[in-house]
Scaffold this active site. Structure first.
Site, PDB file in Angstrom:
ATOM      1  N   GLU A 127       0.756  -1.329  -0.026  1.00  0.00           N
ATOM      2  CA  GLU A 127      -0.023  -0.027  -0.013  1.00  0.00           C
ATOM      3  C   GLU A 127       0.888   1.287   0.050  1.00  0.00           C
ATOM      4  O   GLU A 127       2.000   1.243   0.651  1.00  0.00           O
ATOM      5  CB  GLU A 127      -0.790  -0.171   1.316  1.00  0.00           C
ATOM      6  CG  GLU A 127      -1.785   1.231   1.362  1.00  0.00           C
ATOM      7  CD  GLU A 127      -2.692   1.089   2.592  1.00  0.00           C
ATOM      8  OE1 GLU A 127      -3.868   1.534   2.571  1.00  0.00           O
ATOM      9  OE2 GLU A 127      -2.052   0.791   3.632  1.00  0.00           O
ATOM     10  N   LYS A 176     -10.383  -0.315  -2.013  1.00  0.00           N
ATOM     11  CA  LYS A 176     -10.494  -0.651  -0.618  1.00  0.00           C
ATOM     12  C   LYS A 176     -11.897  -0.130   0.026  1.00  0.00           C
ATOM     13  O   LYS A 176     -12.389   1.058   0.002  1.00  0.00           O
ATOM     14  CB  LYS A 176      -9.338   0.203   0.314  1.00  0.00           C
ATOM     15  CG  LYS A 176      -9.185  -0.027   1.725  1.00  0.00           C
ATOM     16  CD  LYS A 176      -8.028   0.602   2.310  1.00  0.00           C
ATOM     17  CE  LYS A 176      -7.820   0.611   3.920  1.00  0.00           C
ATOM     18  NZ  LYS A 176      -6.833   1.316   4.234  1.00  0.00           N
ATOM     19  N   CYS A 233      -4.916  -3.783   3.299  1.00  0.00           N
ATOM     20  CA  CYS A 233      -4.306  -3.176   4.637  1.00  0.00           C
ATOM     21  C   CYS A 233      -5.449  -3.673   5.618  1.00  0.00           C
ATOM     22  O   CYS A 233      -5.604  -4.756   6.125  1.00  0.00           O
ATOM     23  CB  CYS A 233      -4.037  -1.615   4.476  1.00  0.00           C
ATOM     24  SG  CYS A 233      -2.952  -1.275   6.106  1.00  0.00           S
TER      25      CYS A 233
END
Length: 416
Positions: free
Chosen positions: A46, A121, A163
């Site tokens: 990321e 995300k 993440c």
């Protein structure tokens, strides 16, 4: 795609800064090294493009998918003849001009440089940790609206996440239900959360999904206000860490052994033991949500899934807009299984569906008047929980801020 039983992946660990050219030099050198060592797919973390000083700088440095940065990586994939997982690209999407906000986008490129998949995300990182940084990703980033189906790659079927998504097992289980063999979590974990949770969360996702888990990580100090934990790793389907970086930029390589994966799944067949009749199946949308997708309505008999009228009974729709509710069955199931609680949250982001006679998105009290009902309502930046009809004022309130209920519902919330 023909996939060999064993293939090598490389996981890059870098220290990004606001200097995009410096970041490119660091990342491209690691990709070339990984290709020279036989990797078929290289994972970058990321923020591989940059990590800015704050929201204003991040917004100013962000680019569209057809911009200069992605173009360079497409050329790099062609030159090195490798696939690239580019996790956490700061994307100016098609709505940039109207929203002024970006997406945290996990890009997958094939060895010809073609853009194969772009996952945005869904879970945004809003925290204020004692002794750590205060981060409000939702202040400048749009949450992604969908989970994408796993992608066939030269090393296996790859499910994409980013993440903070790591903390939500529903997403991983949905990707597993769609056939994922590998789960990728490109990350930039803080030092406090990384030291406490990084490895245990990654190993947990590997064990419960019986997948390889690949996690490329940022490491070290990006600028005066931001430090990342590092410790990029690969965990196998048994939960064993088979490759790991520690601190500082570098690479670790691991073999993805699909024969071993199948052996683990065969010897410990947990997917076949799941009580879908009790808690449903993440990733199986109800018929009112996605009428053109194959549907599943697990019957209240262990291991006996039942096909809905017009559905295929498969857990393999071509695209997932949500990863379902544990315990959720579509409303058509009410006619087939009238004694089983039903649930049908709609897939439209931020717009929970009010079912006829209900008090909100996920609950209708008619069939079970003596059971506490739950109706969590969600928005993109905050969510409020409510229990039950007005006639039951003494029921406890549910917890505030239920995470992304619009995508996968709320465990234990009975339906109409």
């Amino acid at each position: 795609m023909s996939v060999p039983p064993r293939a090598t992946v490389a996981v890059a660990q870098v220290t990004s800064t606001p200097d995009k050219e410096q970041n490119w030099c660091q990342c491209s050198a690691l990709v070339r090294e990984a290709a020279g060592r036989g990797a078929r797919l290289v994972f970058l973390p990321e923020g591989f493009d940059f990590i800015g000083h704050g929201p204003e700088q991040s917004l100013s440095l962000a680019e569209p998918l057809d911009g200069h940065t992605v173009g360079r990586y497409r050329q790099l994939a062609r030159e090195c003849d490798v696939w690239l997982s580019l996790g956490g690209f700061h994307e100016r999407g098609s709505d940039w001009d109207t929203t002024g906000r970006i997406y945290n986008c996990h890009i997958l490129l094939d060895s010809s440089g073609s853009l194969v998949s772009t996952y945005r995300k869904t879970h945004l990182f809003d925290v204020d940790l004692p002794g750590g940084p205060s981060l409000r990703e939702s202040g400048f980033t749009n949450p992604g609206p969908a989970i994408l189906p796993p992608v066939d790659t030269p090393v296996g079927k790859l499910g994409l996440a980013v993440c903070y998504d790591l903390r939500f097992p529903e997403l991983a289980l949905a990707l597993r239900a769609q056939g994922a063999q590998i789960l990728a979590y490109p990350s930039a974990f803080t030092v406090p959360t990384g030291a406490a949770h990084w490895e245990v969360l990654l190993r947990a996702r590997a064990i419960e999904c019986q997948c390889y888990v690949v996690a490329a990580a940022q490491t070290g100090r990006h600028h005066e206000a931001r430090v990342s934990f590092g410790h990029s790793l690969v965990a196998d389907p048994w939960g064993t860490v088979v490759a790991q970086c520690h601190e500082g930029p570098g690479l670790c390589l691991a073999d993805i052994d699909l024969e071993y994966l199948q052996r683990v799944r065969r010897d410990l067949p947990v997917q076949g033991h799941r009580r879908r009749d009790l808690y449903g199946c993440p990733g199986a949308p109800g018929p009112q949500m996605c009428p053109n997708l194959p549907q599943m309505c697990p019957k209240s008999t262990p291991n006996q899934p039942e096909r809905l009228p017009g559905g295929t009974g498969a857990l393999n729709p071509p695209q997932i807009n949500l990863y379902g509710c544990p315990g959720a069955r579509g409303p058509e199931c009410a006619q087939m299984y009238p004694n089983v609680p039903q649930m049908c949250p709609k897939s439209t982001p931020n717009q929970p569906l009010q079912l006829p006679g209900g008090t909100g998105a996920l609950n209708v009290p008619k069939m079970y008047p003596n059971v506490p009902q739950m109706c969590p309502k969600s928005t993109s930046t905050a969510a409020r929980g409510h229990r039950g009809p007005e006639s039951a004022p003494n029921l406890p309130k549910c917890a505030p801020n239920p995470p992304q209920i619009k995508l996968y519902g709320c465990l234990g919330a009975p339906g109409p």
